[in-house]
Design a protein around this motif. Structure first.
Motif, mmCIF file in Angstrom:
data_model
loop_
_atom_site.group_PDB
_atom_site.id
_atom_site.type_symbol
_atom_site.label_atom_id
_atom_site.label_comp_id
_atom_site.label_asym_id
_atom_site.label_seq_id
_atom_site.Cartn_x
_atom_site.Cartn_y
_atom_site.Cartn_z
ATOM 1 N N VAL A 25 0.862 -1.187 0.000
ATOM 2 C CA VAL A 25 0.000 0.000 0.000
ATOM 3 C C VAL A 25 0.896 1.234 0.000
ATOM 4 O O VAL A 25 1.851 1.325 0.760
ATOM 5 C CB VAL A 25 -0.929 0.006 1.239
ATOM 6 C CG1 VAL A 25 -1.699 1.309 1.333
ATOM 7 C CG2 VAL A 25 -1.878 -1.175 1.189
ATOM 8 N N ARG A 26 0.561 2.158 -0.862
ATOM 9 C CA ARG A 26 1.271 3.442 -0.916
ATOM 10 C C ARG A 26 0.271 4.498 -0.455
ATOM 11 O O ARG A 26 -0.875 4.510 -0.909
ATOM 12 C CB ARG A 26 1.743 3.706 -2.340
ATOM 13 C CG ARG A 26 2.812 2.713 -2.770
ATOM 14 C CD ARG A 26 2.930 2.666 -4.289
ATOM 15 N NE ARG A 26 3.861 1.643 -4.703
ATOM 16 C CZ ARG A 26 3.499 0.401 -5.024
ATOM 17 N NH1 ARG A 26 2.239 0.039 -4.974
ATOM 18 N NH2 ARG A 26 4.405 -0.480 -5.394
ATOM 19 N N TRP A 27 0.713 5.374 0.415
ATOM 20 C CA TRP A 27 -0.172 6.370 1.017
ATOM 21 C C TRP A 27 0.016 7.723 0.343
ATOM 22 O O TRP A 27 1.127 8.239 0.275
ATOM 23 C CB TRP A 27 0.112 6.496 2.510
ATOM 24 C CG TRP A 27 -0.211 5.238 3.240
ATOM 25 C CD1 TRP A 27 0.658 4.253 3.610
ATOM 26 C CD2 TRP A 27 -1.497 4.806 3.666
ATOM 27 N NE1 TRP A 27 -0.022 3.251 4.241
ATOM 28 C CE2 TRP A 27 -1.336 3.553 4.297
ATOM 29 C CE3 TRP A 27 -2.774 5.356 3.585
ATOM 30 C CZ2 TRP A 27 -2.411 2.842 4.842
ATOM 31 C CZ3 TRP A 27 -3.840 4.657 4.122
ATOM 32 C CH2 TRP A 27 -3.649 3.414 4.743
ATOM 33 N N LEU A 28 -1.065 8.293 -0.134
ATOM 34 C CA LEU A 28 -1.057 9.651 -0.669
ATOM 35 C C LEU A 28 -1.748 10.526 0.361
ATOM 36 O O LEU A 28 -2.969 10.450 0.547
ATOM 37 C CB LEU A 28 -1.795 9.702 -2.011
ATOM 38 C CG LEU A 28 -1.920 11.082 -2.660
ATOM 39 C CD1 LEU A 28 -0.543 11.723 -2.861
ATOM 40 C CD2 LEU A 28 -2.675 10.980 -3.966
ATOM 41 N N ASP A 29 -0.951 11.348 1.056
ATOM 42 C CA ASP A 29 -1.538 12.116 2.157
ATOM 43 C C ASP A 29 -2.113 13.443 1.679
ATOM 44 O O ASP A 29 -1.777 13.959 0.622
ATOM 45 C CB ASP A 29 -0.543 12.302 3.300
ATOM 46 C CG ASP A 29 0.678 13.093 2.911
ATOM 47 O OD1 ASP A 29 0.524 14.236 2.448
ATOM 48 O OD2 ASP A 29 1.789 12.573 3.066
ATOM 49 N N ALA A 30 -2.990 13.965 2.483
ATOM 50 C CA ALA A 30 -3.722 15.190 2.150
ATOM 51 C C ALA A 30 -2.791 16.377 1.964
ATOM 52 O O ALA A 30 -3.057 17.241 1.122
ATOM 53 C CB ALA A 30 -4.754 15.487 3.237
ATOM 54 N N ALA A 31 -1.695 16.445 2.699
ATOM 55 C CA ALA A 31 -0.771 17.578 2.580
ATOM 56 C C ALA A 31 -0.166 17.638 1.176
ATOM 57 O O ALA A 31 -0.048 18.715 0.588
ATOM 58 C CB ALA A 31 0.329 17.479 3.633
#
Length: 114
Positions: A25-31
């Motif tokens: 899983v790769r996380w794309l954060d809101a920032a």
């Protein structure tokens, strides 16, 4: 007793193999997403680039975007999906699903097609 032990070990080995083969899983954060976006910027986001690279190397795969709960999460996932399609990923190969598990990030993965 020996056949029962073999069955148990087989189940354990199968579980170990399944967890080892689980899609990262790769996380794309809101920032990272909060910046103004265009195609060039979206391509530079590491989670997006890594996910697309993995997709291109996996025949019979799809990109799955899991989003946080609520309307904002759905809109965010659909916007990313639209960018992926605009950048050349076939729309039928990108799926959005609820349940990223985080309020501040999309979870991106490459998974086998059902």
């Amino acid at each position: 007793m020996l056949s029962g032990m073999r069955g148990f070990l087989g189940v354990l080995l199968g579980l170990a193999a399944a967890s080892a083969a689980a899609a990262p899983v790769r996380w794309l954060d809101a920032a990272a997403w909060a910046r103004p976006r265009d195609g060039a910027y979206v391509r530079t986001l590491a989670p997006v680039a890594e996910t697309v690279r993995a997709y291109l190397q996996a025949p019979h795969a799809r990109i799955v975007i899991r989003y946080p709960s609520g309307e904002e999460g759905i809109l965010w996932a659909e916007e990313l999906r639209a960018w992926l399609v605009a950048l050349g990923v076939p729309s039928a190969q990108v799926e959005t699903l609820p349940g990223s598990g985080r309020d501040d990030a999309l979870a991106l993965s490459v998974e086998p097609r059902p």
